[in-house]
Design an enzyme around this catalytic site. Structure first.
Site, short mmCIF file in Angstrom:
data_model
loop_
_atom_site.label_atom_id
_atom_site.label_comp_id
_atom_site.label_asym_id
_atom_site.label_seq_id
_atom_site.Cartn_x
_atom_site.Cartn_y
_atom_site.Cartn_z
N LYS A 39 0.85 -1.21 0.00
CA LYS A 39 0.00 0.00 0.00
C LYS A 39 0.88 1.25 0.00
O LYS A 39 2.09 1.16 0.26
CB LYS A 39 -0.94 -0.03 1.21
CG LYS A 39 -0.27 -0.01 2.57
CD LYS A 39 -1.28 -0.38 3.66
CE LYS A 39 -0.62 -0.61 4.99
NZ LYS A 39 -0.73 0.46 5.94
N ARG A 137 -10.33 0.14 15.13
CA ARG A 137 -10.12 1.00 13.96
C ARG A 137 -10.98 0.45 12.83
O ARG A 137 -12.05 0.95 12.55
CB ARG A 137 -8.61 0.95 13.63
CG ARG A 137 -8.11 1.94 12.67
CD ARG A 137 -6.61 1.86 12.51
NE ARG A 137 -6.13 0.63 11.90
CZ ARG A 137 -4.95 0.46 11.34
NH1 ARG A 137 -4.07 1.46 11.33
NH2 ARG A 137 -4.59 -0.67 10.80
N TYR A 259 15.44 30.61 8.08
CA TYR A 259 14.22 31.24 8.60
C TYR A 259 14.16 31.16 10.12
O TYR A 259 14.45 30.12 10.72
CB TYR A 259 12.98 30.51 8.05
CG TYR A 259 12.68 30.78 6.60
CD1 TYR A 259 12.45 32.07 6.14
CD2 TYR A 259 12.61 29.73 5.70
CE1 TYR A 259 12.15 32.29 4.79
CE2 TYR A 259 12.30 29.95 4.37
CZ TYR A 259 12.08 31.24 3.92
OH TYR A 259 11.79 31.46 2.61
N MET A 307 11.42 25.07 2.15
CA MET A 307 10.66 24.29 1.15
C MET A 307 11.57 23.48 0.23
O MET A 307 11.31 22.31 -0.05
CB MET A 307 9.78 25.23 0.31
CG MET A 307 8.86 24.46 -0.63
SD MET A 307 7.83 25.52 -1.66
CE MET A 307 6.74 26.26 -0.47
C1 PLP Z 1 -3.83 -4.37 8.48
C2 PLP Z 1 -2.36 -4.21 8.24
N1 PLP Z 1 -1.61 -5.31 8.09
C3 PLP Z 1 -0.29 -5.23 7.88
C4 PLP Z 1 0.35 -4.00 7.82
C5 PLP Z 1 1.85 -3.95 7.63
O1 PLP Z 1 2.43 -3.49 8.82
P1 PLP Z 1 4.02 -3.29 8.96
O2 PLP Z 1 4.40 -2.26 7.99
O3 PLP Z 1 4.17 -2.83 10.38
O4 PLP Z 1 4.65 -4.60 8.71
C6 PLP Z 1 -0.38 -2.84 7.99
C7 PLP Z 1 0.29 -1.53 7.93
O5 PLP Z 1 -0.11 -0.53 8.38
C8 PLP Z 1 -1.78 -2.94 8.20
O6 PLP Z 1 -2.55 -1.85 8.36
#
Ligand code: PLP
Length: 368
Positions: A39, A137, A259, A307
């Site tokens: 992801k 969550r 800055y 920036m």
């Molecule tokens: C549901 C779920 N599984 C697995 C992972 C992977 O986690 P990690 O990057 O800590 O291995 C995530 C990452 O946020 C997650 O949300």
């Protein structure tokens, strides 16, 4: 495509290290399956090249967050199992089916919607059932798990792929939540129709075999982040970020830099100005914190991150090693991604997923 000559920094991504990290996690799993979490553009490192190298290494199951990411990944990997963590939003079931994506069903409402969709098509389509064991969550909360356990017919017509849950504190090995969640998960599994189970993220893999179940879902460790914060990192470093020196100047006391005039030199010093800033995801919280390295020599970041620019104190770097056009490691062997995360008061995940689009990206050890 950003060119080497024209960019402010070169980001090198070592696909061979990604492959080696994934393989070492898989070995650690002793026969349980190892997925790849890709992801957020594979944690900022490029979903397509990362997915290809993991697939070549033998990874068959991938997790993304959004449907859109799943659709893009399907174009890269026509045959992989692609699971979408953020689940089923109203009106999206057809797209899941069209792209052969597996939704993670996060509520009874999601389960009912997918069951109806499967019934309408007269086809049992795969889905994961996410039960919440302590994150509050996503996933079925305990009262929905009770309803499902009492009425498992609600899963009729669905092909459950995995029952899954997610650890809240896996990066703190002796946190009591870890075993509490594991026990909750086992109790839930015993009450639901028998299905393969998935529980561990990167750090969870290191909690031991009791946390492995059938499929682990590592992300950060594949990308070289330390799954064991506070202990030596067992993973190979994957990225190197080399900023380009634009200017070197001598300063005399009393002089401030940047800055807000937040850093004042106590005596004569030399500053290198480098073409990287918060617009590149080089977080502003690294102002007056963290360091670059030229070879083995540390050059502390002085003044605020702006920036497009940062300034580093290169007083201790020999002049012939520090000239315009030269490079300085902003993430590298001496300042790995976890150290940069600490300096920025954040975590490696945020450093990686913030990596900007203006860097020239070079992929090593794979097709790229
Ligand atoms: C549901 C779920 N599984 C697995 C992972 C992977 O986690 P990690 O990057 O800590 O291995 C995530 C990452 O946020 C997650 O949300």
């Amino acid at each position: 495509m950003v060119s080497q000559e024209h960019c402010g920094a070169v980001l090198t991504i070592d696909l061979a290290a990604i492959r080696a990290n994934w393989q070492s996690l898989r070995t650690r799993l002793n026969g349980a399956e190892c997925a790849g979490v890709v992801k957020a553009d594979a944690y900022g490192l490029g979903m397509a090249p990362v997915a290809r190298v993991l697939s070549d290494a033998g990874c068959r199951t991938f997790f993304v967050a959004h449907l859109d990411e799943g659709i893009r990944l399907r174009a890269v990997l026509p045959d992989a199992g692609i699971h979408v963590l953020n689940g089923l939003l109203p009106g999206t079931a057809t797209d899941f089916a069209a792209h052969r994506l597996v939704p993670v069903l996060n509520s009874l409402g999601n389960i009912d919607d997918w069951r109806r969709f499967c019934a309408d098509r007269d086809e049992a389509l795969a889905a994961d059932i996410h039960v919440d064991t302590g994150m509050a969550r996503l996933g079925l909360p305990p009262y929905e798990v009770d309803i499902l356990a009492d009425d498992p017919g609600r899963l009729d017509g669905i092909a459950p792929a995995y029952v899954m849950s997610h650890l809240a504190c896996a990066d703190v090995p002796d946190h009591p939540m870890n075993h509490e969640q594991e026990e909750r998960f086992r109790r839930i599994l015993a009450r639901l129709p028998r299905t393969r189970a998935s529980f561990a993220n990167s750090s969870g893999i290191f909690l031991g075999a009791g946390f492995h179940f059938d499929l682990a879902r590592p992300g950060i460790a594949v990308y070289g982040g330390n799954p064991l914060p506070g202990s030596p990192n067992p993973m190979a470093q994957v990225i190197r970020l080399q900023g380009k020196i634009l200017q070197v100047r001598d300063v005399d006391t009393p002089q401030t830099v940047g800055y807000g005039a937040t850093h004042r030199f106590a005596g004569p010093a030399r500053i290198a100005t480098v073409g990287v800033g918060y617009a590149d995801g080089f977080l502003r919280s690294l102002s007056n914190s963290g360091s670059g390295f030229i070879g083995d020599i540390e050059a502390p970041i002085v003044g605020r991150v702006s920036m497009d620019l940062i300034t580093l104190d290169v007083t201790s770097v020999p002049e012939d090693q520090c000239a315009p056009g030269g490079r300085i490691d902003l993430i590298g062997p001496h300042n790995p991604v976890d150290a940069v995360g600490d300096a920025a008061a954040t975590i490696s995940y945020e450093i990686l997923t913030s990596l900007g689009t203006r860097y020239c990206r070079e992929y090593l050890g794979g097709a790229g």
